[in-house]
Design a protein around this motif. Structure first.
Motif, mmCIF file in Angstrom:
data_model
loop_
_atom_site.group_PDB
_atom_site.id
_atom_site.type_symbol
_atom_site.label_atom_id
_atom_site.label_comp_id
_atom_site.label_asym_id
_atom_site.label_seq_id
_atom_site.Cartn_x
_atom_site.Cartn_y
_atom_site.Cartn_z
ATOM 1 N N ILE A 1 3.165 5.785 15.030
ATOM 2 C CA ILE A 1 2.554 6.305 13.800
ATOM 3 C C ILE A 1 1.469 5.328 13.349
ATOM 4 O O ILE A 1 1.725 4.128 13.220
ATOM 5 C CB ILE A 1 3.627 6.449 12.695
ATOM 6 N N ILE A 2 0.279 5.882 13.138
ATOM 7 C CA ILE A 2 -0.814 5.075 12.577
ATOM 8 C C ILE A 2 -0.861 5.446 11.104
ATOM 9 O O ILE A 2 -0.782 6.629 10.754
ATOM 10 C CB ILE A 2 -2.169 5.433 13.241
ATOM 11 N N ARG B 1 -0.953 9.244 9.711
ATOM 12 C CA ARG B 1 -0.536 9.622 8.363
ATOM 13 C C ARG B 1 -1.638 9.217 7.390
ATOM 14 O O ARG B 1 -2.082 8.067 7.404
ATOM 15 C CB ARG B 1 0.772 8.939 7.988
ATOM 16 N N THR B 2 -2.036 10.177 6.541
ATOM 17 C CA THR B 2 -3.187 9.933 5.664
ATOM 18 C C THR B 2 -2.788 9.795 4.194
ATOM 19 O O THR B 2 -3.658 9.767 3.321
ATOM 20 C CB THR B 2 -4.217 11.080 5.805
ATOM 21 N N THR B 3 -1.480 9.753 3.914
ATOM 22 C CA THR B 3 -1.044 9.539 2.525
ATOM 23 C C THR B 3 -0.389 8.163 2.434
ATOM 24 O O THR B 3 -0.252 7.473 3.440
ATOM 25 C CB THR B 3 0.009 10.583 2.116
ATOM 26 N N SER B 4 0.070 7.816 1.241
ATOM 27 C CA SER B 4 0.763 6.536 1.095
ATOM 28 C C SER B 4 2.162 6.636 1.691
ATOM 29 O O SER B 4 2.712 7.734 1.848
ATOM 30 C CB SER B 4 0.868 6.171 -0.388
ATOM 31 N N ALA B 5 2.746 5.463 1.987
ATOM 32 C CA ALA B 5 4.124 5.442 2.491
ATOM 33 C C ALA B 5 5.080 5.904 1.385
ATOM 34 O O ALA B 5 6.076 6.578 1.647
ATOM 35 C CB ALA B 5 4.477 4.034 2.972
ATOM 36 N N ILE C 1 -2.800 0.210 9.377
ATOM 37 C CA ILE C 1 -4.087 -0.446 9.671
ATOM 38 C C ILE C 1 -5.109 -0.257 8.549
ATOM 39 O O ILE C 1 -6.270 -0.591 8.698
ATOM 40 C CB ILE C 1 -4.698 0.050 11.004
ATOM 41 N N GLY C 2 -4.659 0.288 7.390
ATOM 42 C CA GLY C 2 -5.616 0.589 6.331
ATOM 43 C C GLY C 2 -6.117 -0.648 5.632
ATOM 44 O O GLY C 2 -5.642 -1.754 5.897
#
Ligand code: UDP
Length: 451
Positions: free
Chosen positions: A205-206, A134-138, A232-233
Motif C-alpha cells: 500500500i502506498i 490510498r489518497t485519504t488520511s490513515a 510517502i506523502g
C-alpha cells in the motif's frame, strides 16, 4: 497506444486513478515521482474526467470506455458511479494488458487507486504484480471501518450523526466527525468499505500521508495489514516540479488581484472542493459573512457547486456591488500557487485531504467546514489535534464573519499560523534525505524493482 516509448527505462508502471480530482491529482503526482526514479509510466483512465495529457509529457495516457451515461454523471451518485466503473472497465483493462507483448507483460506492475478494484482483480487474474494507492488520511481509513462496525452494532448512523459525543475507541473523533458519505445509502457505502479494507491481493500500500502527522494511526494500520505500507506523502511536495492536473481550467487572473492585497490579509475560500455543492441559502450566508468581515477574499465558486445554478447566478442581489474590489470570485484557482502567495492569511476549506496537505505545506491556517465523508475526519484533526484551524459549526453569516476575523486578525489566528508553520517545517524535513517519507519512497522504489 505506444508502449515502445522510453525503451531504456526499467519497469513499466500502469497507473489506474479513480476519476475524481482528489484522486487523480495524487496519482499523477505519484506517476511523476516514479518517472523521476527511472520507471516508465502509463496512465489508464476513464473517459469521464480524463486528465490532460499535455500537462504530463513524460506519461503515456490510455483512455478506456467507462460506460457512464450523461445521466449517471449528472446524478452525482459517486458510490454508484464508482461501482459502475468497476463493473464496466474490467474486461477492457484486461484486454489492454493481454495485448502487451510477453516482454512488456514481464515488466508491468499495476498501481491502482484503492477503490479501482477492477484493476487489482485483473492484475491478480493475469498474475501481474499490483500495489494500491490510498489518497485519504490513515485516520479516515480507521474511521470508515469503525463506522461500518458501529452500524452493525445497531447505532443508527444512516443519515450521518450530529452528536458531539466521542466515539468509543476512536479518540478524538465524535460521532459527527465520522466519514459518512452523504451520496450513498449506508448499504452501498459499507460494501465499498468492506471491500476496500478487507483482504486485498495487492503486494503493498502506498499512502499519501506521513508519520509526522499520523504516526500512531499508521502504526495501527501496519499492524492490521498483511502487506507493507509506504507512507510517502505529501506527494505534492515530493514531485520534482509543479504539475497541474486540474480538470477545470485554472483562472490565473486571481494572482494579479492577490498581488495588490496587503500581506496575510486575504481569506482564500474553497468551501466545496471538486465535488461538494451548497444550497442557495448556505451560499448567501457565506457571501454576507465574507462581506461583513471586511477582509479581502478570493472565493472559488466551482460551476455547479451552487445547487440549481450554472455558476454564480444565485449569489444574493447586491452582494457583488457591496464588496467591490474587496472580493474576487473564480471558477477554479491555481490553488497551490494561491496558498503560497504572501497575501493569503487563511484558507476556508472543506478539508479534502489534498487541500489539507497543501494548506499545511504552505503554512496557511484554516477555517474548517467539512461537507461530508473524509472531510469531517480531516477537519477534526486540523482543528483539534494539530490545532491549525478553526472549526466552523454553522454556515451562518455572524459566525462566518467572526471566524474570518479571528483567523486573519486575532492572536488566535496567529497562534495557528505559528503551529502550521512548524508542521510545514516538519513536512520539508520529512522529504529530505535521511527522513521518513524520503526513506519510504526509496524503499518503495526498491520494492517495485524486486517484484
Ligand atoms: N483545487 C484547485 N483549484 C481550486 C479548488 C481545488 O486546484 O479552485 C484542487 C486542490 O488543490 C486539491 C484538489 O483540487 O488538490 C481537491 O482535492 P481535495 O482532496 O482537497 O478535495 P475533493 O475535491 O476531493 O473533495
Amino acid at each position: 497506444m505506444n508502449m515502445a516509448k522510453q525503451p531504456e527505462r526499467s519497469r513499466r508502471l500502469v497507473l489506474v486513478p479513480c476519476p475524481f480530482q482528489g484522486h487523480i491529482t495524487p496519482m499523477l503526482q505519484l506517476g511523476t515521482v516514479l518517472y523521476s526514479k527511472g520507471f516508465s509510466i502509463t496512465v489508464v483512465h476513464t473517459i469521464y474526467n480524463s486528465p490532460n495529457p499535455k500537462n504530463h509529457p513524460d506519461i503515456i495516457f490510455v483512455p478506456i470506455a467507462d460506460g457512464l451515461s450523461d445521466q449517471d454523471i449528472r446524478s452525482w451518485d459517486l458510490v454508484g458511479n464508482v461501482a459502475a466503473i468497476n463493473e464496466n472497465c474490467k474486461d477492457i483493462f484486461q484486454r489492454f494488458l493481454q495485448k502487451l507483448s510477453p516482454v512488456e507483460q514481464e515488466q508491468v506492475c499495476i498501481i491502482c487507486d484503492e477503490i479501482m478494484f477492477f484493476a487489482e482483480a485483473v492484475a491478480d487474474h493475469l498474475k501481474l504484480p499490483s500495489l494500491i494507492l490510498r489518497t485519504t488520511s490513515a485516520a479516515t481509513c480507521l474511521a470508515r471501518s469503525a463506522l461500518v462496525k458501529l452500524n452493525e452494532q445497531g447505532h443508527d448512523l444512516s443519515q450521518g450523526s450530529v452528536s458531539r459525543d466521542l466515539v468509543p475507541e476512536l479518540h478524538p473523533l465524535r460521532f459527527k466527525d465520522l466519514p459518512f458519505s452523504l451520496a450513498a445509502s449506508f448499504g452501498k457505502f459499507a460494501k465499498v468499505v468492506n471491500k476496500g479494507y478487507g483482504k486485498r491481493t495487492s503486494s503493498a500500500i502506498i499512502w499519501n500521508t506521513m508519520k509526522c502527522l499520523e504516526e500512531l494511526t499508521l502504526e495501527q494500520m501496519q499492524q492490521r495489514s498483511e502487506v507493507p505500507i509506504f507512507p510517502i506523502g505529501p506527494l505534492h511536495m515530493i514531485v520534482p516540479f509543479n504539475i497541474s492536473s486540474s480538470l477545470i481550467t485554472e483562472d490565473r487572473t486571481c494572482i494579479s488581484w492577490l498581488d495588490k492585497q496587503p500581506h496575510k490579509s486575504v481569506i482564500y475560500v474553497s468551501s466545496s472542493g471538486s465535488i461538494a455543492a451548497l444550497t442557495e441559502k448556505e451560499v448567501a450566508e457565506i457571501a454576507w459573512g465574507l462581506a461583513n468581515s471586511n477582509q479581502p477574499f478570493l472565493w472559488v465558486v466551482r460551476p455547479g457547486s451552487i445547487r440549481g445554478s450554472d455558476w454564480i447566478e444565485l449569489l444574493p442581489k447586491g452582494f457583488q456591488d457591496s464588496v467591490g474590489d474587496k472580493g474576487f470570485i473564480v471558477r477554479w484557482a491555481p490553488q497551490r500557487e494561491v496558498l503560497a502567495h504572501p497575501a493569503v492569511g487563511g484558507f476556508w476549506s472543506h478539508c479534502g485531504w489534498n487541500s489539507t496537505l497543501e494548506s499545511i505545506g504552505e503554512g496557511v491556517p484554516m477555517i474548517c467546514k467539512p461537507c461530508f465523508g473524509d472531510q469531517r475526519v480531516n477537519a477534526r484533526y486540523a482543528s483539534y489535534v494539530w490545532k491549525i484551524g478553526l472549526e466552523l459549526e454553522e454556515l451562518e453569516r455572524g459566525e462566518i464573519e467572526r471566524a474570518v476575523r479571528r483567523l486573519i486578525l486575532e492572536n488566535e489566528g496567529n497562534d495557528m499560523r505559528e503551529r502550521v508553520k512548524e508542521l510545514k517545517k516538519k513536512f520539508q524535513d520529512r522529504i529530505r534525505q535521511g527522513n521518513s517519507s524520503y526513506d519510504s519512497l526509496n524503499e518503495l522504489v526498491n520494492f517495485i524493482v524486486s517484484l
